[in-house]
Design a protein around this motif. Structure first.
Motif: not given
Length: 465
Positions: A264-276
């Motif tokens: 699959n084509r997958v996007a992982l989005v950082e929806c938090n402020r951790s900046e990990d």
């Protein structure tokens, strides 16, 4: 055309395509030369080269898929590896069969490393021609056009060219029993040593005028594996934690990697402020300076597109129009994210709790604070590092159905069978729900249509009666 080789060659094959590697090996041996080893991972290349130090290794025939990790092409890493091989094994000629087209920076770096035997993808290749090139390499003039680079192709984030990689050498003993961990490995090692001692004078070197007899198919990319009962359209998966530091990002990475490995084509989005994600990118690129920044909004690992929190200045909806099969939202702590509404809108909703007894209260608090939400039945609760008894207690106390015990998984970028089975169950359950919902909507639509037709017929009767 007569072969330009007048000696027996010892050749190493490096390719992830076993069918191609086997056909190449058979053809090389048909020509009277010897294949000393076949390598399927770039990580094993140096180990194989060191094992042939007592042989006059003449050449390496390599396909560019050796850089592949899942659906992620780490061609920059392969380029670094080839530079190291050139420096440490300078007498060994290298032929590269590349799936990349002219203009790719990988080809430019091959030229800069002094590797001129480059063959681009075509319907078939001639093995005798490749072997001849190991004896009489192509000239710089023949391949200089590969130095023209297409600037639009994503390449190294730091434009520094190829760099040598570090090689970890392990001292080996001659005792086969000590060097091997199993009878199978011992047998392989003994057979390899025996093969190396074979008298090359007994081999027959073939010099044939008909070069077309040694054509084989060019190696092709592996077919993708697609999830059965695939959900149509883009599926949004929300992953939220009941507290910080509970493994939300870890779980989101593992899930995204699983989906990518399934084709699959997958996007992982950082929806938090951790900046990990900034530090994940640095670690992946081998940068140890935590103060360094690539100044990028996104990057890719193992076929997954990672979007940093800086990207969230845009609307998540924009990602849904980019032909992704799955968009995974890493929301972090539910009390700290600004995107909890996106979690509630997600097709699949995953809540990361804790099975540790004194932390169970955080999971209970999460459900109490959100008890007014009528779609909480969609929530899948993940409990890392817990046992089935705790799972049963949580299921009973909170009246839940979808509770999963998550096994220890130190490296989220690597697959673990037990975890993959859980992901598959969650995805397939959602697929079944969607199919049932579509079926229900279809039946409702048919019933509604029939009602409308009956009403129209009755109205017409009234009008003309």
């Amino acid at each position: 055309m007569q072969s330009s080789t007048e000696k027996y060659l010892n050749i190493l094959i490096a390719s992830q395509n076993p069918e191609f590697a086997n056909n190449l090996k058979l053809t090389i041996e048909k020509l009277g030369h010897k294949v000393v080893d076949t390598v399927m991972l770039s990580d094993h290349l140096f180990e194989s080269l060191e094992s042939t130090v007592d042989l006059p290794l003449d050449g390496i025939i390599m396909t560019s898929d050796l850089a592949q990790r899942g659906s992620d092409k780490r061609l920059d890493v392969l380029s670094d590896t080839l530079l190291t091989v050139r420096n440490q094994y300078s007498k060994v000629e290298i032929a590269i069969l590349s799936n990349e087209s002219a203009g790719h920076p990988f080809l430019y770096e091959l030229i800069s490393c002094g590797i001129y035997n480059i063959l681009l993808q075509q319907s078939s290749i001639n093995v005798l021609e490749i072997i001849n090139s190991l004896v009489t390499p192509k000239t710089f003039q023949e391949v200089s056009h590969f130095r023209e680079v297409n600037e639009s192709i994503r390449w190294r984030k730091i434009n520094r060219g190829p760099n040598e990689v570090s090689i970890k050498r392990v001292e080996q003993t001659l005792n086969v029993a000590e060097a091997s961990k199993s009878t199978h490995e011992s047998t392989i090692e003994l057979e390899t040593k025996a093969a190396k001692k074979t008298d090359t004078s007994k081999r027959t070197l073939v010099i044939d005028d008909d070069i077309e007899n040694y054509d084989i198919a060019f190696p092709t990319a592996k077919e993708r594996i697609v999830i059965k009962n695939k959900i149509i359209g883009t599926v949004v998966i929300g992953v939220v934690g009941v507290i910080s530091g509970i493994g939300t990002t870890h779980s989101a990475i593992s899930l995204s990697g699983y989906l990518s490995r399934k084709g699959n084509r997958v996007a992982l989005v950082e929806c938090n402020r951790s900046e990990d994600f900034d530090y994940i990118e640095l670690t992946y690129e081998g940068i140890k300076d935590s103060n360094y920044s690539f100044q990028t909004n996104s990057f890719q690992i193992d076929g997954v597109d990672y979007f940093k929190s800086t990207h969230m200045q845009e609307d998540i909806v924009s990602l849904l129009s980019q032909d992704y099969n799955f968009v995974v939202l890493d929301l972090g702590n539910y009390r700290e994210t600004s995107y909890f509404e996106e979690f509630l809108r997600a097709d699949i909703q995953i809540v990361i709790g804790s099975g540790i007894e004194y932390k169970l209260r955080h999971l209970k608090d999460f459900f109490l604070e959100n008890e007014q939400i009528d779609n909480s039945f969609k929530w899948n609760v993940f409990l890392p590092l817990t046992d089935n008894q705790t799972k049963n207690d949580v299921t009973r106390d909170l009246s839940l159905e979808n509770v999963y015990v998550i096994p220890q998984h130190i490296d989220p970028f690597k697959s673990r069978k037990e975890l993959d089975l859980i992901f598959e169950e969650v995805i397939e359950a959602t697929s079944d729900q969607n199919l049932a919902l579509k079926s229900k909507h279809k039946k409702t639509s048919i019933a509604l249509t029939i009602c409308i037709l009956i009403t129209l017929v009755l109205l017409l009767k009234l009008i003309y009666s």
